[in-house]
Design an enzyme around this catalytic site. Structure first.
Site, PDB file in Angstrom:
ATOM      1  N   CYS A   1       0.841  -1.197   0.000  1.00  0.00           N
ATOM      2  CA  CYS A   1       0.000   0.000   0.000  1.00  0.00           C
ATOM      3  C   CYS A   1       0.879   1.251   0.000  1.00  0.00           C
ATOM      4  CB  CYS A   1      -0.987  -0.056   1.173  1.00  0.00           C
ATOM      5  SG  CYS A   1      -2.343   1.129   0.996  1.00  0.00           S
TER       6      CYS A   1
ATOM      7  N   HIS B   1      -3.756  -5.002  -0.204  1.00  0.00           N
ATOM      8  CA  HIS B   1      -3.238  -5.543   1.054  1.00  0.00           C
ATOM      9  C   HIS B   1      -3.244  -7.065   0.991  1.00  0.00           C
ATOM     10  CE1 HIS B   1      -2.982  -1.896   3.544  1.00  0.00           C
ATOM     11  NE2 HIS B   1      -3.871  -1.444   2.680  1.00  0.00           N
TER      12      HIS B   1
ATOM     13  N   GLU C   1      -2.063  -9.065   3.096  1.00  0.00           N
ATOM     14  CA  GLU C   1      -2.308  -9.594   4.449  1.00  0.00           C
ATOM     15  C   GLU C   1      -3.779  -9.558   4.814  1.00  0.00           C
ATOM     16  OE1 GLU C   1      -1.356  -6.618   3.723  1.00  0.00           O
ATOM     17  OE2 GLU C   1      -1.875  -5.143   5.251  1.00  0.00           O
TER      18      GLU C   1
END
Lengths: 264, 206
Positions: free
Chosen positions: B82, B189, B191
């Protein structure tokens, strides 16, 4: 193409998840974590976790949980973030940039502020400058007042004397990244979204609006999107209906709304 | 032995990255000082926040030369997520013009989606299309058009299109991932992108 999001809202009160009706009646659902695990396994789009506690005692009222006692909101967030592999927005008790940092550094991707944002609007800009607009979600609780709508603060107890569409536009100007819009009238009724409210607020802003309040049937979601919401949220239906994610997604897809398909 | 240094420079949510790396069975080390990089095999630069604050924080804490040495000098695989990806650019345009790390030439510009009802920030799940032949295996095993989670208002515009490893459409194509040698960046993202995201992280960790 960006998909519309379907978002479960978990409400935390005094250490336990609750179901809410009219912002005033709260029925205990239970453990603050097990719903998070289930939702994460379902691959839901995103999670909103809102602490509506008014006191300072967080108690799971039992001592046989595997996670031990979680005595503060940050303890609960730590535990939530360990089992939440989806985007997480945290709300409740955030009244300063230091609070925002505390929750973001412990695992929240975004934070949401409500009464504090209305009373201290510069908080929105300060948060956006520090964490980016995308991390600052302004929550607006609205209720019908006369022919229009009013903003309510303090969990629906205090009338702010402002129009939700005007306040949403102002929040955007100040740096908010999203609006989380709840209808107090529809909360816990299952009568569907307040579509007029959603349309007014969505038209007044160019940031995403997350609609919440009133979903009783999976077919209600598509109405919220058609009224102008970018994402549709609900709380109670996630606790009481079978396969709430995949059946909700199916209803949206059937109505022609682009979403990520759910997983059963 | 794989050990991922997750750079703590006071910007945002490190916990999610730590939890995702741990879930893949790899050790994560929250690095709060450049000296920690010596113990790491891989480096992740996460971050939510504003471009200028992030560069200032990296600079104040002495990260910039240390990261250059580890990633560009020693060739340790590097992933910016990001804002961490955007910082790889030479120039950021968020709240004025600011200098970035400049490891991948390009600018970070505000999204201006063309089309009715398209909002900024670009928040939510969107289909990512890996650029064939680019990305050095970052998207290995993933289908074209897999959904990933985005939350951003600015995007990286690489000067050399060959550095764009994947694109995404939000009222116009933007670069969703960059790669140059062993330096990677994802605007989404990983994650927070569940299975598809874990695959990208696993590919990065090799």
């Amino acid at each position: 193409m960006l998909k519309n999001r379907l978002i479960p809202v978990l409400l935390l009160k005094d250490g336990l998840l609750v179901r809410s009706e009219g912002f005033s009646y709260h029925q205990i659902i239970g453990d603050p974590l097990h719903e998070v695990r289930r939702l994460s396994e379902w691959n839901v789009d995103e999670l909103l976790y809102i602490d509506i506690s008014r006191g300072d005692v967080y108690d799971q009222r039992r001592d046989d949980t595997l996670h031990g006692t979680l005595a503060t909101p940050l303890d609960i967030l730590d535990a939530v973030s360990r089992c939440c592999f989806m985007p997480l927005t945290w709300g409740g008790r955030i009244v300063s940039v230091a609070d925002m940092r505390r929750f973001i550094s412990r695992g929240a991707d975004k934070i949401t502020i409500n009464s504090a944002a209305f009373r201290t609007p510069e908080l929105i800009g300060q948060g956006a400058a520090m964490f980016g607009s995308q991390a600052i979600v302004v929550s607006i609780d609205a209720k019908r007042v006369g022919n229009g709508y009013g903003v309510f603060l303090d969990g629906g107890r205090t009338e702010a004397g402002a129009d939700p569409a005007d306040w949403a536009a102002e929040a955007e100007r100040l740096g908010a990244g999203e609006i989380f819009l709840q209808s107090i009238d529809r909360d816990g009724t299952g009568e569907g979204y307040d579509l007029d409210l959603i349309a007014r607020v969505a038209q007044a802003t160019s940031i995403p609006v997350i609609a919440c309040g009133g979903v009783g049937d999976f077919s209600d979601y598509a109405e919220g999107i058609r009224a102008g919401a970018s994402a549709v949220a609900a709380a109670n239906i996630w606790h009481f209906k079978e396969l709430a994610d995949s059946l909700g997604k199916k209803a949206l897809l059937r109505a022609g709304v682009a979403v990520r398909p759910g997983r059963t | 032995m794989k050990r991922v240094a997750i750079i703590d420079y006071g910007m945002g949510n490190l916990v999610s990255v730590v939890n995702a790396v741990n879930a893949l069975g790899v050790e994560a080390l929250v690095a709060d000082s450049p000296a920690d990089l010596g113990r790491a095999s891989h480096i992740v630069l996460p971050g939510v926040g504003a471009f200028a604050d992030a560069m200032r924080n990296l600079g104040d804490r002495g990260w910039i030369p240390a990261l250059e040495e580890a990633a560009l000098g020693q060739g340790k695989p590097f992933l910016g997520i990001c804002l961490g990806m955007q910082l790889l650019a030479a120039t950021g345009m968020e709240h004025g013009e600011h200098k970035g790390l400049g490891w991948i030439k390009g600018r970070v510009e505000r999204l201006v989606p063309q089309g009715e009802g398209l909002r900024v920030p670009h928040v939510g799940w969107n289909a990512v299309h890996p650029v064939p032949g680019a990305g050095d295996g970052l998207f290995h095993g993933l289908a074209d058009g897999e959904d990933f989670y985005f939350v951003h208002s600015y995007a990286f515009v690489p000067e050399d299109p060959a550095h764009c490893a994947a694109v995404c459409d939000h009222g116009g194509l933007f670069c969703a991932a960059v790669a140059s040698g062993r330096v990677f960046g994802t605007q989404f993202h990983p994650e927070k992108s569940q299975r598809a995201g874990w695959r990208v992280l696993a590919n990065f960790l090799g």
